[in-house]
Design a protein around this motif. Sequence first.
Motif, PDB file in Angstrom:
ATOM      1  N   PRO A 268      -8.721   2.167  -0.066  1.00  0.00           N
ATOM      2  CA  PRO A 268      -7.718   2.212   0.482  1.00  0.00           C
ATOM      3  C   PRO A 268      -7.668   1.993   1.669  1.00  0.00           C
ATOM      4  O   PRO A 268      -7.177   1.141   2.285  1.00  0.00           O
TER       5      PRO A 268
ATOM      6  N   ALA B 186      -5.630  -1.375   3.292  1.00  0.00           N
ATOM      7  CA  ALA B 186      -4.310  -1.147   3.923  1.00  0.00           C
ATOM      8  C   ALA B 186      -5.882  -2.139   5.560  1.00  0.00           C
ATOM      9  O   ALA B 186      -4.075  -2.497   6.267  1.00  0.00           O
TER      10      ALA B 186
ATOM     11  N   SER C 270      -3.427  -5.965   2.985  1.00  0.00           N
ATOM     12  CA  SER C 270      -2.170  -5.518   2.566  1.00  0.00           C
ATOM     13  C   SER C 270      -0.827  -6.228   3.012  1.00  0.00           C
ATOM     14  O   SER C 270      -0.926  -6.824   3.561  1.00  0.00           O
TER      15      SER C 270
ATOM     16  N   ALA D  83      -6.598  -0.638  -3.988  1.00  0.00           N
ATOM     17  CA  ALA D  83      -5.758   0.737  -3.459  1.00  0.00           C
ATOM     18  C   ALA D  83      -5.150   2.086  -3.498  1.00  0.00           C
ATOM     19  O   ALA D  83      -4.983   3.058  -3.314  1.00  0.00           O
ATOM     20  N   CYS D  84      -5.370   1.866  -4.867  1.00  0.00           N
ATOM     21  CA  CYS D  84      -5.665   3.200  -6.067  1.00  0.00           C
ATOM     22  C   CYS D  84      -6.676   4.085  -5.842  1.00  0.00           C
ATOM     23  O   CYS D  84      -6.402   4.965  -6.799  1.00  0.00           O
TER      24      CYS D  84
ATOM     25  N   TRP E  31       1.068   0.689  -4.483  1.00  0.00           N
ATOM     26  CA  TRP E  31      -0.345   0.955  -4.719  1.00  0.00           C
ATOM     27  C   TRP E  31      -1.436   1.636  -3.526  1.00  0.00           C
ATOM     28  O   TRP E  31      -1.609   1.493  -2.852  1.00  0.00           O
ATOM     29  N   HIS E  32      -1.270   3.236  -4.175  1.00  0.00           N
ATOM     30  CA  HIS E  32      -1.892   3.931  -3.255  1.00  0.00           C
ATOM     31  C   HIS E  32      -3.224   4.976  -3.928  1.00  0.00           C
ATOM     32  O   HIS E  32      -2.856   5.142  -5.221  1.00  0.00           O
ATOM     33  N   CYS E  33      -4.082   5.703  -3.556  1.00  0.00           N
ATOM     34  CA  CYS E  33      -4.335   6.685  -4.306  1.00  0.00           C
ATOM     35  C   CYS E  33      -3.673   8.085  -4.152  1.00  0.00           C
ATOM     36  O   CYS E  33      -3.676   8.540  -3.563  1.00  0.00           O
TER      37      CYS E  33
ATOM     38  N   THR F 288       0.627  -1.291  -0.056  1.00  0.00           N
ATOM     39  CA  THR F 288       0.182   0.145  -0.067  1.00  0.00           C
ATOM     40  C   THR F 288       0.737   0.457  -0.139  1.00  0.00           C
ATOM     41  O   THR F 288       0.424   2.317  -0.156  1.00  0.00           O
ATOM     42  N   ARG F 289       2.182   1.046   0.118  1.00  0.00           N
ATOM     43  CA  ARG F 289       2.607   2.420   0.345  1.00  0.00           C
ATOM     44  C   ARG F 289       3.035   2.340  -1.115  1.00  0.00           C
ATOM     45  O   ARG F 289       3.159   3.894  -1.470  1.00  0.00           O
TER      46      ARG F 289
END
Length: 191
Positions: free
Chosen positions: A164, A168, A172, A108-109, A13-15, A10-11
């Motif tokens: 996300p 998370a 994650s 996640a994005c 693949w994030h929004c 998640t670091r």
Amino acid sequence: AQVVHFGVDTRFWHCNHVLERLDFIFSVGNDLNRDYDTLLKAVGRDHNLHILTQKRMDSGPQNVKIDRRWLADYELRELYQTAQFTIIPVKRLEYEASGLSTALQALACGSPVLIPSNPSLVELLSDCPAVHFYSPEKPSSLRDQIAKLAGTQHFADDARLKGPQFVAERMSYERFSQRVVKVLSDSSDHL
């Protein structure tokens, strides 16, 4: 025996709240269980569709872009972040969770995700409000869900927060690591 499902980073693949949603639906995947035939029938000529795959398939109508390039992960991440939503078309499967990794990356994005109601995917993702299900191998069911999601801004806004957060908290790499350590610890207690 215990099953431990993998997670995503998640670091990475994030929004990205700065990027705007663009006028396209995104789909990605190369595995044998991808069902692009159903997807193409469901989308028809009504929506712009970007498919990223190495699978051999006929080109669709003008509104469908079939992209066969290998993209860097950061390019894939941007497609998830800017699509209206992501569709992971998968054939009817009873026991496999085909499409799970791409669904988790998209969530996640911050992308809403539309996936088939295969039992393993429903079990893992039904609690996520950013996931929507359709009946596998049924173009009419997928078409109905596309119509429901397309142009409905609250689904996209909701997904940017809840997708996300779900990943998370449950899927994650950190959660995966914790579960593996627990399973190994429990196993060693029984030796």
